[in-house]
Scaffold this active site. Structure first.
Site, PDB file in Angstrom:
ATOM      1  N   HIS A  95       0.841  -1.198   0.000  1.00 56.98           N
ATOM      2  CA  HIS A  95       0.000   0.000   0.000  1.00 56.98           C
ATOM      3  C   HIS A  95       0.873   1.244   0.000  1.00 56.98           C
ATOM      4  O   HIS A  95       1.802   1.370   0.791  1.00 56.98           O
ATOM      5  CB  HIS A  95      -0.921   0.018   1.226  1.00 56.98           C
ATOM      6  CG  HIS A  95      -1.834   1.216   1.245  1.00 56.98           C
ATOM      7  ND1 HIS A  95      -2.891   1.341   0.370  1.00 56.98           N
ATOM      8  CD2 HIS A  95      -1.827   2.351   1.991  1.00 56.98           C
ATOM      9  CE1 HIS A  95      -3.513   2.495   0.595  1.00 56.98           C
ATOM     10  NE2 HIS A  95      -2.878   3.125   1.570  1.00 56.98           N
ATOM     11  N   SER A  96       0.572   2.170  -0.913  1.00 53.44           N
ATOM     12  CA  SER A  96       1.279   3.442  -1.030  1.00 53.44           C
ATOM     13  C   SER A  96       2.776   3.179  -1.249  1.00 53.44           C
ATOM     14  O   SER A  96       3.145   2.518  -2.215  1.00 53.44           O
ATOM     15  CB  SER A  96       1.001   4.293   0.215  1.00 53.44           C
ATOM     16  OG  SER A  96       1.371   5.632   0.016  1.00 53.44           O
ATOM     17  N   MET A  97       3.653   3.665  -0.375  1.00 53.73           N
ATOM     18  CA  MET A  97       5.077   3.374  -0.542  1.00 53.73           C
ATOM     19  C   MET A  97       5.326   1.875  -0.623  1.00 53.73           C
ATOM     20  O   MET A  97       6.226   1.418  -1.341  1.00 53.73           O
ATOM     21  CB  MET A  97       5.885   3.970   0.613  1.00 53.73           C
ATOM     22  CG  MET A  97       7.387   3.750   0.506  1.00 53.73           C
ATOM     23  SD  MET A  97       8.351   4.310   1.940  1.00 53.73           S
ATOM     24  CE  MET A  97       8.138   2.891   3.042  1.00 53.73           C
TER      25      MET A  97
END
Length: 264
Positions: A95-97
């Site tokens: 998720h995300s990074m």
């Protein structure tokens, strides 16, 4: 304790091993996040899926270790910790990074001649080729707190506590530096199916930027848009679990049947 086991235990957090698991899912947290973010997901996917949550240095039980402000360096160390896991089919979720790290981890698996992930899940992150000139990591602490409040992924009480902020801010700033200075290598592609998850009101990811993950694999890609912002998966946990189970089932892994969620 062997060096291999020591490296694994340093980087990986999991609930009690599930001996009847059909697939292993490695989950990589967002900037400033920790392995515990994925414990609810782990509980929902058991026993068919063994969830391994990656714990970055500089937080929780690794808070005294130096942060690593580089995506390639993080990916190298995570790969060294999990490369020996070959007894079950392996999937990746970031998720995300964490999606950027999962992408780099999958590329390292390919480079080493290891089996590719049975599926790669990219959540809450634009495709590597869709760059934005974000410089949050260069801002003041107040500016970083404002960013965290906007994304709604950090407990509001923590952001209001000066002592807690002082403790967590170095890891958050380091992670933001890592992902904001990351540049992908053009021409390199995954060779596995990719499933992209995004929120319809995420200020950090447009639908077009999420759809561009299709350019980064030679396999099939599908995109699901959920109601919500950058941390939609916390509010849509049941639907995310349903999606993961269904996509892993497509790979020929016999997942338990769950009641189908409403339209996402």
């Amino acid at each position: 304790m062997s060096k291999k086991v020591e490296q694994f235990e340093k980087w990986v957090r999991r609930r009690p091993p599930a001996p009847n698991s059909k697939v292993r899912l490695i989950c990589l947290p967002h900037a400033g996040g920790s392995a515990s973010f994925y414990f609810p997901l782990s509980k929902e996917l058991e026993p068919a899926v063994e969830v391994l949550a990656i714990q970055y240095p500089g937080r929780q039980d690794r808070r005294h270790e130096p942060n690593i402000p580089s995506i390639p360096d993080l990916a190298d160390q995570i790969f060294a910790a999990v490369r020996h896991l070959d007894d079950l089919p392996l999937a990746l979720f970031g998720h995300s990074m964490g999606a950027v790290l999962a992408y780099e981890l999958a590329l390292r698996m390919q480079d080493a001649g290891l089996p590719s992930p049975v599926r790669f899940f990219a959540s809450g992150r634009r495709a590597p080729s869709r760059h934005r000139d974000d410089m949050v990591h260069l801002g003041s602490d107040a500016q970083m707190v404002a960013e965290l409040r906007k994304l709604s992924g950090t407990n509001a009480a923590m952001l209001a506590d000066p002592e807690l902020l002082e403790m967590i801010m170095p890891a958050i700033r380091s992670d933001y530096r890592a992902v904001e200075t990351y540049r992908y290598e053009p021409g390199r592609k995954l060779d596995c199916p990719v499933t992209v998850l995004t929120g319809d009101s995420d200020p950090r990811v447009s639908i077009d930027e999420a759809a561009a993950w299709e350019e980064h694999t030679t396999g099939p890609m599908d995109l699901t848009v959920f109601p919500g912002g950058h941390f939609f998966l916390a509010e849509q946990n049941e639907r995310v679990v349903e999606l993961l189970s269904e996509r892993l089932d497509r790979q020929g892994i016999d997942m338990p049947r769950r009641p189908r969620a409403e339209v996402m």
